[in-house]
Design a protein around this motif. Structure first.
Motif, PDB file in Angstrom:
ATOM      1  N   ALA A  30      44.489 -11.134 -22.086  1.00 24.46           N
ATOM      2  CA  ALA A  30      43.816 -10.460 -23.204  1.00 24.46           C
ATOM      3  C   ALA A  30      42.628 -11.274 -23.706  1.00 24.46           C
ATOM      4  N   ILE A  31      42.739 -12.595 -23.664  1.00 20.45           N
ATOM      5  CA  ILE A  31      41.681 -13.471 -24.167  1.00 20.45           C
ATOM      6  C   ILE A  31      40.349 -13.181 -23.491  1.00 20.45           C
ATOM      7  N   TYR A  32      40.383 -12.995 -22.157  1.00 25.10           N
ATOM      8  CA  TYR A  32      39.106 -12.771 -21.459  1.00 25.10           C
ATOM      9  C   TYR A  32      38.825 -11.292 -21.200  1.00 25.10           C
ATOM     10  N   TYR A  33      39.872 -10.482 -21.107  1.00 25.40           N
ATOM     11  CA  TYR A  33      39.691  -9.061 -20.819  1.00 25.40           C
ATOM     12  C   TYR A  33      38.891  -8.392 -21.931  1.00 25.40           C
ATOM     13  N   ALA A  34      39.138  -8.813 -23.160  1.00 24.50           N
ATOM     14  CA  ALA A  34      38.411  -8.239 -24.297  1.00 24.50           C
ATOM     15  C   ALA A  34      36.915  -8.489 -24.169  1.00 24.50           C
ATOM     16  N   ALA A  35      36.552  -9.641 -23.603  1.00 25.67           N
ATOM     17  CA  ALA A  35      35.130  -9.963 -23.451  1.00 25.67           C
ATOM     18  C   ALA A  35      34.458  -9.017 -22.462  1.00 25.67           C
ATOM     19  N   ILE A  36      35.139  -8.693 -21.379  1.00 29.90           N
ATOM     20  CA  ILE A  36      34.550  -7.792 -20.381  1.00 29.90           C
ATOM     21  C   ILE A  36      34.368  -6.399 -20.977  1.00 29.90           C
ATOM     22  N   VAL A  37      35.323  -5.965 -21.804  1.00 30.12           N
ATOM     23  CA  VAL A  37      35.167  -4.684 -22.500  1.00 30.12           C
ATOM     24  C   VAL A  37      33.930  -4.718 -23.392  1.00 30.12           C
ATOM     25  N   ALA A  38      33.744  -5.836 -24.107  1.00 30.17           N
ATOM     26  CA  ALA A  38      32.577  -5.971 -24.988  1.00 30.17           C
ATOM     27  C   ALA A  38      31.283  -5.975 -24.177  1.00 30.17           C
ATOM     28  N   TRP A  39      31.263  -6.660 -23.043  1.00 31.10           N
ATOM     29  CA  TRP A  39      30.075  -6.664 -22.188  1.00 31.10           C
ATOM     30  C   TRP A  39      29.745  -5.258 -21.710  1.00 31.10           C
ATOM     31  N   ALA A  40      30.785  -4.532 -21.270  1.00 29.79           N
ATOM     32  CA  ALA A  40      30.560  -3.167 -20.783  1.00 29.79           C
ATOM     33  C   ALA A  40      30.001  -2.278 -21.883  1.00 29.79           C
ATOM     34  N   ALA A  41      30.521  -2.444 -23.105  1.00 34.08           N
ATOM     35  CA  ALA A  41      30.016  -1.655 -24.224  1.00 34.08           C
ATOM     36  C   ALA A  41      28.546  -1.980 -24.496  1.00 34.08           C
ATOM     37  N   MET A  42      28.193  -3.251 -24.442  1.00 36.33           N
ATOM     38  CA  MET A  42      26.804  -3.648 -24.660  1.00 36.33           C
ATOM     39  C   MET A  42      25.894  -3.109 -23.551  1.00 36.33           C
ATOM     40  N   TYR A  43      26.373  -3.131 -22.326  1.00 42.76           N
ATOM     41  CA  TYR A  43      25.564  -2.639 -21.211  1.00 42.76           C
ATOM     42  C   TYR A  43      25.416  -1.118 -21.249  1.00 42.76           C
ATOM     43  N   THR A  44      26.364  -0.438 -21.885  1.00 42.75           N
ATOM     44  CA  THR A  44      26.182   1.000 -22.118  1.00 42.75           C
ATOM     45  C   THR A  44      24.941   1.216 -22.977  1.00 42.75           C
ATOM     46  N   SER A  48      32.415   4.329 -18.775  1.00 41.37           N
ATOM     47  CA  SER A  48      33.704   4.422 -18.083  1.00 41.37           C
ATOM     48  C   SER A  48      34.388   3.065 -18.031  1.00 41.37           C
ATOM     49  N   LEU A  49      33.602   2.043 -17.735  1.00 38.91           N
ATOM     50  CA  LEU A  49      34.148   0.692 -17.648  1.00 38.91           C
ATOM     51  C   LEU A  49      34.722   0.252 -18.996  1.00 38.91           C
ATOM     52  N   ALA A  50      34.005   0.553 -20.080  1.00 39.60           N
ATOM     53  CA  ALA A  50      34.454   0.149 -21.413  1.00 39.60           C
ATOM     54  C   ALA A  50      35.735   0.877 -21.822  1.00 39.60           C
ATOM     55  N   ILE A  51      35.804   2.179 -21.559  1.00 39.23           N
ATOM     56  CA  ILE A  51      36.991   2.952 -21.940  1.00 39.23           C
ATOM     57  C   ILE A  51      38.192   2.539 -21.106  1.00 39.23           C
ATOM     58  N   ALA A  52      37.999   2.395 -19.788  1.00 41.41           N
ATOM     59  CA  ALA A  52      39.097   1.971 -18.915  1.00 41.41           C
ATOM     60  C   ALA A  52      39.608   0.596 -19.339  1.00 41.41           C
ATOM     61  N   GLY A  53      38.678  -0.282 -19.677  1.00 40.82           N
ATOM     62  CA  GLY A  53      39.078  -1.612 -20.117  1.00 40.82           C
ATOM     63  C   GLY A  53      39.816  -1.604 -21.436  1.00 40.82           C
TER      64      GLY A  53
END
Length: 517
Positions: free
Chosen positions: A108-122, A336-341
């Motif tokens: 969870a510590i790092y997975y949340a960051a990838i979700v945040a990156w995907a949201a920013m890239y959206t 899609s990446l952000a929602i899946a994450g």
């Protein structure tokens, strides 16, 4: 002492999903995550193309579905988060559950960051903020990545605003969803998120198929190399992909199955979740490689085919920059990446929250504040800094490939051969299941899975001991890799030795009690 003070606390009912449909949607939302989108297409391409689908299907039937049902059976029969369910399964098994909780905490510590990156890239997709240099933008301007930790010069946690603040927002959304509970939080987000994800991805695939070169990408992906079937490594890759993509082996499905009502068709639900997950992986492969075919523009696909962060934040921004209607493509892919994450991240943290809540007897909001708040602080501190990518990469490699596999291996071996509880688990699945599990399922759990998981674990540990990982300095691997796993193991044993609070689920929830309608 007053009569009120000495009166025993009344038994309480465990939280539950509103029905089987809600459970399936939430479980599918957990299983469909980042690995489906960025790992499966590349693994298929690298391991025989269309021919890889044969070992993949065999792995699904002989390992993926059996261990998915194994997790369901433990959670459904013993009605608890991993520590509680394993404690009820056998008095000496609680530590297995806590180790799974620890692995979820790390992920969870790092997975949340990838979700945040995907949201920013959206958002970045609307203006193609990365310009002509997607790699330079991602590592330099956006992450402000400091590679010093790889050379042994030190890890820096200096806060990066454009990384850290979106990460904080993701954690706030996550904690709010968890605090709202199983029905009002987790289920509602999944009932909204999963249909939106599927719609966006179907649109993405349809768009990708219209791009010039899409057919070349699909030919490269699905043209079978039958000789690959004689390579044992290809079969191991198939089992590894199935195992990592189903959210099995580290407590998620145990926790979710514990929220099923007593008279539920757990085995039938397992089939729906397993095949839904694999169908989405196939859909993702079509969309991703159709787009990569466009990027290759007739050149060998080896030059552009990537997996993981390279595919998501370098290859796809490059595709978006060159494609027509680029903003639409970017929003569809990164959305899609952000929602899946996010749906997967909720399931990961629910394991931690539910376990703390069960052990202590705390209210859900308090458990979320303590357990979730702790994870959020560690996440923002470590991953929101300039060396966040180094820490993310190392923790991911060790928690997934070693932590999850070792936890699953220990669980299936002990439950089958030491505690000998497979008959009880089979009875729980068969009580209301749409099909019966029996000797074949037990053999797959007790024989096939230990062999496959043991081989995967030995290969990965041997490789990391001999070769290190990605050139990172040994102290970085020792701290955030081996050290993090060792800490989780120590905490797992320590937590299992603590007494269960008198107001905990162990004492106040009866696994045999029927839930209210």
């Amino acid at each position: 002492m007053s009569q009120e003070a000495s009166a025993p606390q009344r038994p309480r009912l465990r939280e539950s999903f509103t029905g089987r449909t809600a459970f399936i949607v939430v479980a599918v939302g957990s299983a469909v995550g980042l690995g489906n989108i960025w790992r499966f297409p590349y693994v298929t391409y690298e391991n025989g193309g269309g021919a890889f689908l044969i070992p993949y299907l065999v792995a699904l039937l002989t390992a993926g579905l059996p261990i998915l049902l194994f997790d369901y059976a433990i959670g459904y029969r013993f009605r608890g988060s991993p520590p509680l369910a394993f404690k009820r399964l056998h008095p000496k098994a609680e530590a297995i559950g806590w180790f799974q909780v620890g692995i979820c905490f790390l992920i969870a510590i790092y997975y949340a960051a990838i979700v945040a990156w995907a949201a920013m890239y959206t958002w970045f997709s609307l203006t193609q903020a990365w310009g002509d240099d997607a790699a330079g933008f991602f590592f330099g301007e956006y992450l402000q990545y400091d590679e010093g930790g790889t050379a042994g010069t030190g890890i820096s946690v200096d806060f990066v605003a454009q990384v850290g603040w979106p990460l904080i927002v993701v954690w706030l959304i996550l904690l709010a969803a968890l605090a709202a509970g199983v029905r009002k939080g987790i289920t509602r987000i999944s009932l909204i998120g999963l249909p939106v994800l599927l719609l966006m991805f179907v649109l993405l695939v349809g768009y990708s198929l219209t791009l010039e070169g899409a057919v070349d990408g699909l030919n490269a992906l699905f043209t079978p190399e039958w000789s690959a079937l004689s390579d044992p490594t290809v079969w191991i890759q198939a089992y590894g992909q199935i195992f990592f993509s189903l959210s099995v082996g580290f407590g998620i499905m145990i926790t979710y199955a514990s929220y099923l009502k007593k008279r539920s068709n757990a085995s039938g639900s397992g089939l729906v979740v397993g095949f839904s997950n694999s169908s989405f992986e196939l859909l993702a492969a079509i969309g991703v490689f159709a787009a990569l075919g466009f990027l290759a523009a007739g050149a060998p696909l080896d030059e552009v085919a990537e997996s993981g962060l390279g595919l998501a934040f370098i290859a796809f921004p490059t595709i978006i920059a060159e494609a027509p209607a680029s903003a639409l493509l970017g929003v569809l892919f990164f959305g899609s990446l952000a929602i899946a994450g996010l749906t997967s991240l909720i399931s990961i943290m629910e394991v931690v929250v539910s376990s703390v809540k069960d052990k202590t007897g705390w209210s859900r909001p308090l458990a979320v504040a303590v357990a979730g708040g702790s994870a959020a602080v560690v996440s923002v501190t470590l991953i929101g800094g300039v060396s966040g990518l180094t820490i993310l990469d190392v923790v991911d490699a060790f928690s997934n490939n070693i932590g999850i596999v070792s936890a699953a291996l220990v669980a299936v071996f002990l439950v089958t051969w030491v505690f000998r509880r497979m008959d009880v688990l089979a009875e729980g699945l068969n009580a209301y299941g749409s099909f019966r599990v029996g000797p074949v399922w037990k053999a797959l759990i007790g024989v096939v899975l230990p062999v496959v998981l043991g081989y995967l674990l030995i290969l990965d540990v041997q490789d990391k001991v001999q070769n290190g990982y990605e050139g990172y300095d040994s102290w970085v691997l020792g701290t955030f890799g081996w050290g993090a796993l060792a800490l989780m193991l120590v905490l797992a044993v320590g937590m299992s030795l603590l007494r269960w609070n008198t107001s905990s689920a162990m004492h106040l929830e009866n696994p045999e009690t029927e839930e209210a309608a």
